[in-house]
Scaffold this motif. Structure first.
Motif, PDB file in Angstrom:
ATOM      1  N   TRP A  59       0.840  -1.208   0.000  1.00  0.00           N
ATOM      2  CA  TRP A  59       0.000   0.000   0.000  1.00  0.00           C
ATOM      3  C   TRP A  59       0.872   1.254   0.000  1.00  0.00           C
ATOM      4  O   TRP A  59       0.602   2.217  -0.728  1.00  0.00           O
ATOM      5  N   LEU A  60       1.921   1.246   0.817  1.00  0.00           N
ATOM      6  CA  LEU A  60       2.820   2.393   0.881  1.00  0.00           C
ATOM      7  C   LEU A  60       3.501   2.615  -0.464  1.00  0.00           C
ATOM      8  O   LEU A  60       3.671   3.758  -0.911  1.00  0.00           O
ATOM      9  N   ALA A  61       3.882   1.510  -1.131  1.00  0.00           N
ATOM     10  CA  ALA A  61       4.518   1.626  -2.444  1.00  0.00           C
ATOM     11  C   ALA A  61       3.556   2.228  -3.461  1.00  0.00           C
ATOM     12  O   ALA A  61       3.942   3.075  -4.277  1.00  0.00           O
ATOM     13  N   SER A  62       2.291   1.817  -3.422  1.00  0.00           N
ATOM     14  CA  SER A  62       1.301   2.355  -4.358  1.00  0.00           C
ATOM     15  C   SER A  62       1.082   3.844  -4.128  1.00  0.00           C
ATOM     16  O   SER A  62       0.991   4.633  -5.082  1.00  0.00           O
ATOM     17  N   GLU A  63       1.003   4.244  -2.860  1.00  0.00           N
ATOM     18  CA  GLU A  63       0.789   5.658  -2.554  1.00  0.00           C
ATOM     19  C   GLU A  63       1.999   6.499  -2.953  1.00  0.00           C
ATOM     20  O   GLU A  63       1.854   7.594  -3.512  1.00  0.00           O
ATOM     21  N   ALA A  64       3.195   5.991  -2.666  1.00  0.00           N
ATOM     22  CA  ALA A  64       4.401   6.736  -3.037  1.00  0.00           C
ATOM     23  C   ALA A  64       4.526   6.843  -4.551  1.00  0.00           C
ATOM     24  O   ALA A  64       4.926   7.888  -5.084  1.00  0.00           O
ATOM     25  N   ALA A  65       4.163   5.765  -5.267  1.00  0.00           N
ATOM     26  CA  ALA A  65       4.213   5.807  -6.732  1.00  0.00           C
ATOM     27  C   ALA A  65       3.206   6.811  -7.282  1.00  0.00           C
ATOM     28  O   ALA A  65       3.485   7.530  -8.250  1.00  0.00           O
ATOM     29  N   ARG A  66       2.031   6.861  -6.666  1.00  0.00           N
ATOM     30  CA  ARG A  66       0.992   7.782  -7.138  1.00  0.00           C
ATOM     31  C   ARG A  66       1.435   9.237  -6.998  1.00  0.00           C
ATOM     32  O   ARG A  66       1.050  10.094  -7.804  1.00  0.00           O
ATOM     33  N   ARG A  67       2.268   9.522  -6.005  1.00  0.00           N
ATOM     34  CA  ARG A  67       2.718  10.896  -5.764  1.00  0.00           C
ATOM     35  C   ARG A  67       3.968  11.260  -6.566  1.00  0.00           C
ATOM     36  O   ARG A  67       4.429  12.394  -6.493  1.00  0.00           O
ATOM     37  N   THR A  68       4.534  10.292  -7.276  1.00  0.00           N
ATOM     38  CA  THR A  68       5.764  10.550  -8.029  1.00  0.00           C
ATOM     39  C   THR A  68       5.416  11.064  -9.428  1.00  0.00           C
ATOM     40  O   THR A  68       4.661  10.418 -10.152  1.00  0.00           O
ATOM     41  N   PRO A  69       5.954  12.205  -9.853  1.00  0.00           N
ATOM     42  CA  PRO A  69       5.626  12.759 -11.176  1.00  0.00           C
ATOM     43  C   PRO A  69       6.111  11.852 -12.307  1.00  0.00           C
ATOM     44  O   PRO A  69       7.131  11.162 -12.177  1.00  0.00           O
ATOM     45  N   PRO A  70       5.402  11.830 -13.446  1.00  0.00           N
ATOM     46  CA  PRO A  70       5.838  11.026 -14.598  1.00  0.00           C
ATOM     47  C   PRO A  70       7.246  11.383 -15.073  1.00  0.00           C
ATOM     48  O   PRO A  70       7.955  10.524 -15.601  1.00  0.00           O
ATOM     49  N   ALA A  71       7.657  12.643 -14.880  1.00  0.00           N
ATOM     50  CA  ALA A  71       9.002  13.038 -15.319  1.00  0.00           C
ATOM     51  C   ALA A  71      10.080  12.239 -14.596  1.00  0.00           C
ATOM     52  O   ALA A  71      11.129  11.924 -15.174  1.00  0.00           O
ATOM     53  N   VAL A  72       9.836  11.893 -13.337  1.00  0.00           N
ATOM     54  CA  VAL A  72      10.805  11.093 -12.586  1.00  0.00           C
ATOM     55  C   VAL A  72      10.880   9.689 -13.175  1.00  0.00           C
ATOM     56  O   VAL A  72      11.968   9.112 -13.318  1.00  0.00           O
ATOM     57  N   GLU A  73       9.730   9.129 -13.550  1.00  0.00           N
ATOM     58  CA  GLU A  73       9.726   7.805 -14.161  1.00  0.00           C
ATOM     59  C   GLU A  73      10.456   7.817 -15.503  1.00  0.00           C
ATOM     60  O   GLU A  73      11.173   6.864 -15.846  1.00  0.00           O
ATOM     61  N   GLN A  74      10.277   8.877 -16.268  1.00  0.00           N
ATOM     62  CA  GLN A  74      10.974   8.975 -17.553  1.00  0.00           C
ATOM     63  C   GLN A  74      12.486   9.061 -17.351  1.00  0.00           C
ATOM     64  O   GLN A  74      13.261   8.479 -18.125  1.00  0.00           O
ATOM     65  N   ALA A  75      12.910   9.765 -16.305  1.00  0.00           N
ATOM     66  CA  ALA A  75      14.344   9.833 -16.001  1.00  0.00           C
ATOM     67  C   ALA A  75      14.875   8.458 -15.611  1.00  0.00           C
ATOM     68  O   ALA A  75      15.992   8.070 -15.991  1.00  0.00           O
ATOM     69  N   MET A  76      14.085   7.695 -14.862  1.00  0.00           N
ATOM     70  CA  MET A  76      14.478   6.336 -14.501  1.00  0.00           C
ATOM     71  C   MET A  76      14.627   5.468 -15.744  1.00  0.00           C
ATOM     72  O   MET A  76      15.583   4.687 -15.868  1.00  0.00           O
ATOM     73  N   ALA A  77      13.683   5.591 -16.680  1.00  0.00           N
ATOM     74  CA  ALA A  77      13.725   4.787 -17.902  1.00  0.00           C
ATOM     75  C   ALA A  77      14.958   5.124 -18.739  1.00  0.00           C
ATOM     76  O   ALA A  77      15.632   4.228 -19.268  1.00  0.00           O
TER      77      ALA A  77
END
Length: 331
Positions: free
Chosen positions: A118-136
């Motif tokens: 649950w904590l992982a889902s909430e933290a992921a929901r609050r993370t901007p897509p730009a951060v995910e693109q940087a990870m990719a």
């Protein structure tokens, strides 16, 4: 427990030193010569006044003077409710301590099993897509350094068709801009790697092993399901534990960006993530698409182990019963 007292039989004013004990439902005392036994419920307790000792009134008129009111009440069963509860807690303290430790361990296990997802889902929901693109981008850079990735050798028309297929599988309200990264990767073999932020790596070797458009379409839909559900980011947070999730809640994403390339490059999704991605593909293309995807996986499970990475990521999709079910459905 034994308690000393002074016994007066009611006939003589001379007392006798006795030792009192509780024997189940009876009060027992002895003067060393004679032993007396009385039902505990018939013995009454009387507190002493003006410096006089406390007394136990016996049913035959005798009296026992005692120095400890608490122990006396404990022996006769006349302790107040609060005192009885405290005494019970004292006697059961070792068992209560063990039970408390077991409850603490159970709470920790339950929190890790249910609280961390649950904590992982909430933290992921609050993370901007730009951060995910940087990870990719960082993950793709790592793969280019550690694996031999060459530009795709597929015909341009085939590449464009796959790009169009991908765009048709993306929901209209998606926060991501999807891009299919086609590569010739003999070391990786047939593989598809969905990265956070909308980037999907597909090897030429996987495309060449597909025998129908539906097989590749099903693989792409499954990958889109992973990205839309933010499985990559959620999986990273689960692996990083509570500290990583707390850092994300606090706005610190440096640790996440540091570990993302290493973990994402070889991530195996848990069964619940795979089920969510399958459900997404099934809603878009129907259950027959899952059968087409499974047929491709079964075909890739050959003696050369060239698709080991892809098959390890989908351990439950190439079983014999799955293949037979799909064959029956097709028939």
């Amino acid at each position: 427990m034994s308690l000393p007292g002074n016994y007066l039989d009611g006939r003589s004013q001379i007392g006798k030193a006795v030792m009192l004990q509780r024997n189940v439902h009876h009060l027992v005392f002895t003067d060393g010569v004679h032993t007396h036994r009385y039902p505990a419920r018939e013995v009454s307790f009387h507190p002493g006044r003006a410096g006089r000792p406390d007394r136990l009134q016996l049913p035959d008129g005798g009296i026992i003077e005692v120095a400890s009111a608490y122990q006396c009440q404990q022996l006769t069963g006349h302790l107040p409710l609060a005192a009885r509860l405290l005494e019970g807690l004292r006697r059961c303290w070792p068992q209560l301590r063990l039970a408390g430790l077991l409850l603490l361990l159970l709470a920790c296990w339950f929190g890790y099993r249910n609280g961390l997802p649950w904590l992982a889902s909430e933290a992921a929901r609050r993370t901007p897509p730009a951060v995910e693109q940087a990870m990719a981008s960082a993950t793709l850079g790592l793969l280019e350094k550690t694996s031999t990735l060459r530009p795709s050798r597929l015909p341009d028309s085939r590449q464009q068709a796959l790009q169009q297929q991908l765009q048709q599988l993306v929901p209209g309200n998606s926060p991501y801009r999807y891009h299919l990264q086609l590569v010739d990767a003999r070391e990786l073999g047939p593989d598809i790697i969905p990265l956070p932020g909308g980037q999907i790596i597909v090897t030429d070797q996987l495309v060449r092993n597909s025998k129908s458009p539906l097989e590749m379409q099903a693989m792409l839909a499954h990958a889109v399901g992973h990205i839309e559900a933010r499985h990559g980011l959620r999986g990273l947070i689960r692996s990083g534990g509570v500290s990583l999730a707390v850092n994300l809640f606090g706005g610190d994403r440096s640790t996440l960006l540091a570990v993302a390339p290493i973990l994402l490059a070889d991530m195996k999704y848990p069964a619940d993530f795979e089920a969510e991605a399958d459900a997404y593909a099934s809603r878009l293309l129907g259950t027959q698409s899952l059968c087409a995807r499974d047929a491709l996986l079964v075909r890739l499970d050959g003696p050369d182990h060239s698709a080991a990475a892809l098959l390890a990521a989908h351990p439950g999709n190439r079983q014999a019963d799955t293949a037979s079910h799909c064959a029956a459905q097709a028939g």
